[in-house]
Motif scaffolding. Structure first.
Motif, PDB file in Angstrom:
ATOM      1  N   LEU A  22      72.978  17.918  56.780  1.00 21.04           N
ATOM      2  CA  LEU A  22      72.678  19.194  57.422  1.00 21.04           C
ATOM      3  C   LEU A  22      72.728  19.037  58.925  1.00 21.04           C
ATOM      4  O   LEU A  22      72.382  17.989  59.460  1.00 21.04           O
ATOM      5  CB  LEU A  22      71.271  19.662  57.041  1.00 21.04           C
ATOM      6  CG  LEU A  22      70.982  19.909  55.569  1.00 21.04           C
ATOM      7  CD1 LEU A  22      69.490  20.164  55.379  1.00 21.04           C
ATOM      8  CD2 LEU A  22      71.792  21.082  55.052  1.00 21.04           C
ATOM      9  N   THR A  24      71.204  20.331  62.648  1.00 18.78           N
ATOM     10  CA  THR A  24      69.842  20.678  63.056  1.00 18.78           C
ATOM     11  C   THR A  24      69.588  22.178  62.897  1.00 18.78           C
ATOM     12  O   THR A  24      68.466  22.582  62.586  1.00 18.78           O
ATOM     13  CB  THR A  24      69.569  20.241  64.505  1.00 18.78           C
ATOM     14  OG1 THR A  24      70.582  20.765  65.358  1.00 18.78           O
ATOM     15  CG2 THR A  24      69.504  18.728  64.619  1.00 18.78           C
ATOM     16  N   ALA A  27      68.946  22.702  59.097  1.00 20.12           N
ATOM     17  CA  ALA A  27      67.643  22.140  58.732  1.00 20.12           C
ATOM     18  C   ALA A  27      66.499  22.996  59.277  1.00 20.12           C
ATOM     19  O   ALA A  27      65.504  23.229  58.581  1.00 20.12           O
ATOM     20  CB  ALA A  27      67.522  20.710  59.235  1.00 20.12           C
ATOM     21  N   LEU A  58      70.991  15.344  59.354  1.00 17.75           N
ATOM     22  CA  LEU A  58      69.870  15.028  58.483  1.00 17.75           C
ATOM     23  C   LEU A  58      70.342  15.142  57.045  1.00 17.75           C
ATOM     24  O   LEU A  58      71.144  16.017  56.723  1.00 17.75           O
ATOM     25  CB  LEU A  58      68.723  16.021  58.690  1.00 17.75           C
ATOM     26  CG  LEU A  58      68.124  16.127  60.080  1.00 17.75           C
ATOM     27  CD1 LEU A  58      68.881  17.102  60.942  1.00 17.75           C
ATOM     28  CD2 LEU A  58      66.698  16.548  59.982  1.00 17.75           C
ATOM     29  N   VAL A  60      69.706  16.260  53.295  1.00 21.45           N
ATOM     30  CA  VAL A  60      68.907  17.324  52.697  1.00 21.45           C
ATOM     31  C   VAL A  60      67.685  16.759  51.976  1.00 21.45           C
ATOM     32  O   VAL A  60      66.615  17.363  52.008  1.00 21.45           O
ATOM     33  CB  VAL A  60      69.768  18.217  51.765  1.00 21.45           C
ATOM     34  CG1 VAL A  60      70.170  17.490  50.505  1.00 21.45           C
ATOM     35  CG2 VAL A  60      69.071  19.511  51.458  1.00 21.45           C
ATOM     36  N   VAL A  63      64.926  16.346  54.527  1.00 25.75           N
ATOM     37  CA  VAL A  63      64.395  17.646  54.960  1.00 25.75           C
ATOM     38  C   VAL A  63      63.475  18.214  53.883  1.00 25.75           C
ATOM     39  O   VAL A  63      62.370  18.689  54.165  1.00 25.75           O
ATOM     40  CB  VAL A  63      65.542  18.630  55.290  1.00 25.75           C
ATOM     41  CG1 VAL A  63      65.010  20.025  55.563  1.00 25.75           C
ATOM     42  CG2 VAL A  63      66.347  18.130  56.481  1.00 25.75           C
TER      43      VAL A  63
END
Length: 102
Positions: A22, A24, A27, A58, A60, A63
């Motif tokens: 992802l 930013t 996310a 990131l 998932v 997150v």
């Protein structure tokens, strides 16, 4: 079966691979926070990320792990506040300074 039960109940369902990356922006939308606040969390090491060139990415799974922990902590805090209000006998009372329509 759980997926079908959630769909039948009218819940939204998204299927993602755990290693799906992802941005930013993506996310921050999932977490319901500003991108800048998310970046501060990343810089403090609260959510793992990696760089692709100069861009933060990131997974998932990271997150969603952060989101589940955050939501659990919030629920526990609200439960504790409610218990304190019940113990004091204040739970469900309308505050004196609440005046609808004014």
């Amino acid at each position: 079966l759980r997926l079908l039960a959630d769909l039948r109940a009218g819940h939204s369902v998204t299927i993602l691979q755990g290693r799906h990356e992802l941005t930013t922006v993506e996310a921050s939308k999932i977490l319901g926070m500003s991108r800048q606040f998310l970046i501060r969390l990343l810089e403090k090491g609260e959510i793992p990320f990696h760089l692709v060139g100069t861009h933060r990415r990131l997974y998932v799974r990271d997150v969603m792990t952060y989101k589940m922990k955050r939501d659990l902590t919030r629920r526990e805090t609200l439960d504790e506040l409610a218990k304190q209000e019940i113990a004091k006998g204040d739970y469900g009372k309308i505050p004196d300074d609440f005046h609808p329509g004014k």
